[in-house]
Design an enzyme around this catalytic site. Sequence first.
Site, short mmCIF file in Angstrom:
data_model
loop_
_atom_site.label_atom_id
_atom_site.label_comp_id
_atom_site.label_asym_id
_atom_site.label_seq_id
_atom_site.Cartn_x
_atom_site.Cartn_y
_atom_site.Cartn_z
N TYR A 137 32.64 17.68 -15.40
CA TYR A 137 33.78 17.14 -14.65
C TYR A 137 34.99 18.08 -14.76
CZ TYR A 137 31.27 12.61 -14.99
OH TYR A 137 30.35 11.59 -14.96
N ASP A 180 34.70 7.65 -20.11
CA ASP A 180 33.48 8.40 -19.84
C ASP A 180 33.83 9.71 -19.13
OD1 ASP A 180 30.31 8.00 -19.48
OD2 ASP A 180 31.13 9.00 -17.72
N LYS A 207 28.98 14.58 -21.89
CA LYS A 207 27.59 14.87 -21.49
C LYS A 207 27.36 16.37 -21.47
CE LYS A 207 28.18 10.98 -18.34
NZ LYS A 207 29.54 11.06 -17.79
N HIS A 212 23.11 15.04 -19.30
CA HIS A 212 23.67 14.62 -18.00
C HIS A 212 22.58 14.37 -16.94
CE1 HIS A 212 27.69 14.87 -15.68
NE2 HIS A 212 26.89 13.99 -15.12
#
Length: 280
Positions: free
Chosen positions: A50, A45, A75, A108
């Site tokens: 990120y 994931d 996302k 997200h």
Amino acid sequence: MDTHFTLNNGVTIPAIGYGTWQIENGPAAIETIAEAIRTGYRHIDTAACYGNEKSVGAAIASCGIDRRQLFVTSKVWNTERGYDSTLRAFDRSLNDLGLNYLDLYLIHWPASPHRFSDWQQINASTWRAMERLLRNGLVRAIGVSNFMPQHLAALLSTAAVTPAVNQIEFHPGYRQAECVAYCRELGILVEAWSPLGRGKVLEHETIAALARHYSKTPAQICLRWILQQGILPLPKSVTPSRMKTNLDLTGFELSAEDMQRLTAISYCGASGLHPDSVDF
Ligand code: A2P
């Protein structure tokens, strides 16, 4: 305990995912994610925000595992909401990951009423782009993250496709029970981010006592409690021994009484990040 869940469109998803939040892009990240794959994680994931999609991609490219054996989620970030920018964001993610399809793509965070007067329209147009990606075979399933019942209800009033997944914060001490019940009614699989409360709930006395009782680690107790509710945990660890035990959740079962003890743990370990108050 099944090793997979089946999503509402028939796609199967490995029942434990490897969370990569706060794993910073770079050689160490590539090695950490490669170690997770070697340990046995087949579900990874990540998210554009990120900043580590290139490392995830490099680890996948070098791991020697057939792409079809892996389940990869990313996302679309909040600055990319809307139809066209979501499609562009998806292309960037795919490119950074070095892949030609994703298994799951999520919104997200919802646009929320405290920040946007037209939040319903924003989410609806983002979702239309997600539906297009699904139709075009670029992603096997689409879903959302951090959507509360009001966001989901509004989305469903215009959606052609029901989200397959809602990824929310979920751990002992923070269960978002109303949201989970609503997702279940709709056949939406709940995924748990920060299933260990970012490590903060592991010293809770109830969890520590159950860990002793079952001869398991406190993290295994939390993760098993999540799985036994039909929720998919996404534990994150950069420590190989923890990666291994976090994935090893078979061979024991929490009794109904112990499940209830964990459910009864009062508010603790929550991140404080909620879609109705975040400023991003
Ligand atoms: P580390 O990455 O240094 O191993 P969450 O998944 O809830 O966000 O929690 C992640 C945090 O919990 C990280 O700080 C991680 O540390 C820690 N953690 C992960 N697995 C375990 C474990 N089995 N025992 C103790 N701490 C853990």
